[in-house]
Design an enzyme around this catalytic site. Structure first.
Site, short mmCIF file in Angstrom:
data_model
loop_
_atom_site.label_atom_id
_atom_site.label_comp_id
_atom_site.label_asym_id
_atom_site.label_seq_id
_atom_site.Cartn_x
_atom_site.Cartn_y
_atom_site.Cartn_z
N GLY A 46 0.76 -1.26 0.00
CA GLY A 46 0.00 0.00 0.00
C GLY A 46 0.78 1.29 0.00
O GLY A 46 0.25 2.33 0.42
N GLU A 76 1.08 -9.89 -1.47
CA GLU A 76 1.36 -11.01 -2.38
C GLU A 76 2.68 -11.70 -2.06
O GLU A 76 3.20 -12.45 -2.88
CB GLU A 76 1.35 -10.55 -3.84
CG GLU A 76 0.00 -10.19 -4.41
CD GLU A 76 -0.98 -11.36 -4.48
OE1 GLU A 76 -0.64 -12.47 -4.03
OE2 GLU A 76 -2.10 -11.14 -4.96
N HIS A 95 5.06 -7.97 -10.64
CA HIS A 95 3.63 -8.29 -10.78
C HIS A 95 2.88 -7.02 -11.17
O HIS A 95 2.99 -6.01 -10.49
CB HIS A 95 3.11 -8.85 -9.45
CG HIS A 95 1.61 -8.91 -9.38
ND1 HIS A 95 0.84 -9.46 -10.38
CD2 HIS A 95 0.74 -8.50 -8.43
CE1 HIS A 95 -0.45 -9.37 -10.04
NE2 HIS A 95 -0.52 -8.78 -8.87
N HIS A 97 -0.81 -5.12 -13.17
CA HIS A 97 -2.24 -5.23 -13.45
C HIS A 97 -2.51 -4.52 -14.78
O HIS A 97 -3.39 -3.69 -14.89
CB HIS A 97 -3.06 -4.55 -12.35
CG HIS A 97 -3.09 -5.29 -11.05
ND1 HIS A 97 -3.92 -4.95 -10.02
CD2 HIS A 97 -2.37 -6.35 -10.60
CE1 HIS A 97 -3.73 -5.77 -8.99
NE2 HIS A 97 -2.78 -6.62 -9.31
N HIS A 158 -7.13 -11.01 -12.50
CA HIS A 158 -6.23 -10.29 -11.61
C HIS A 158 -5.13 -9.53 -12.36
O HIS A 158 -5.17 -8.31 -12.43
CB HIS A 158 -5.65 -11.32 -10.62
CG HIS A 158 -4.77 -10.76 -9.57
ND1 HIS A 158 -4.49 -11.42 -8.41
CD2 HIS A 158 -4.06 -9.61 -9.52
CE1 HIS A 158 -3.67 -10.69 -7.68
NE2 HIS A 158 -3.39 -9.59 -8.33
#
Ligand SMILES: [Zn+2]
Length: 233
Positions: A46, A76, A95, A97, A158
């Protein structure tokens, strides 16, 4: 600061994830193994990439125990732990999105190799890991299985995970997945895309690993070659 060079690279890759449109907000995460150790550095949960600082990163041991850092590691983290355990050839994980790859993720549809760079860098069709809640062991296990013999995996509903021998490689792999997804979708709208044959993919991959660039087999995507019976279907 601990492991300054690796930490600085992670921060730089984080900024690029935002500038290249591969993530928005605080989504996605990045990690890298510490050279010569089993530990790895990972982004915190975050924290916006724009304000991310090397001091914010968290150093974890191979089991995920915090060795250094004051912030909570990425949610994650189990995914990163599982990949590092199963793939000693992987030194960095990114990773994302990203939007076009997300189309494949929501359709739960594999991304076939339609561009040469997909064959060269990704090792063939990018498989889709079954849907599981973010941060769960099920997601980690499914991703590791679908990643076998590949440098990228699509996570159902995802996003994408790219792995490489360096942070730069893992980022590039995520970009190639995104470009391949975009091109394939647009090609379907405007015609009938031809998927590269298994033979062409194998040839492109081999030539890339053996002959491309100044240091063949030392970069990208020279991840451990693995075989799998149901490859390239
Ligand atoms: Zn995610």
């Amino acid at each position: 600061m601990f492991h300054q060079k690796t930490a600085a690279e992670i921060v730089a890759v984080g900024r690029q994830l935002v500038s290249k449109g591969l993530v928005s907000g605080t989504w996605g995460n990045i990690s890298a193994r510490i050279p010569g150790a089993g530990d790895f550095l990972i982004t915190p949960s975050g924290v916006p990439y724009e304000s991310l600082d090397a001091q914010d990163l968290v150093l974890l041991d191979p089991e995920g125990k915090v060795k250094k850092g004051t912030l909570r590691p990425s949610t994650e983290t189990p995914l990163h732990i599982a990949i590092y355990k199963k793939r000693p050839d992987v030194l960095a994980i990114v990773h994302t999105h990203s939007p076009y790859a997300s189309v494949f993720a929501v359709n739960r549809r594999e991304l076939p190799p339609v561009l040469e760079e997909q064959a060269q860098l990704l090792g063939g069709t990018v498989r889709v890991a079954p849907y599981a809640p973010p941060g769960s062991k099920e997601l980690a296990d499914g991703a590791v299985t679908a990643l076998e013999g590949r440098s990228a995996v699509i996570l159902a509903n995802h996003g994408v995970v790219g792995v490489g021998r360096s942070l730069k490689d893992a980022l590039l792999i995520c970009q190639v997945v995104e470009k391949g997804a975009q091109v394939f979708l647009l090609a379907q709208l405007s015609g009938k895309p031809h998927v590269l044959s298994e033979r062409d993919v194998a040839l492109l991959r081999r030539n890339f690993l053996e002959k491309y660039g100044q240091n063949p087999l030392s970069s990208a995507c020279a991840l451990k070659e693995q075989s799998r019976k149901d490859d390239d279907n």
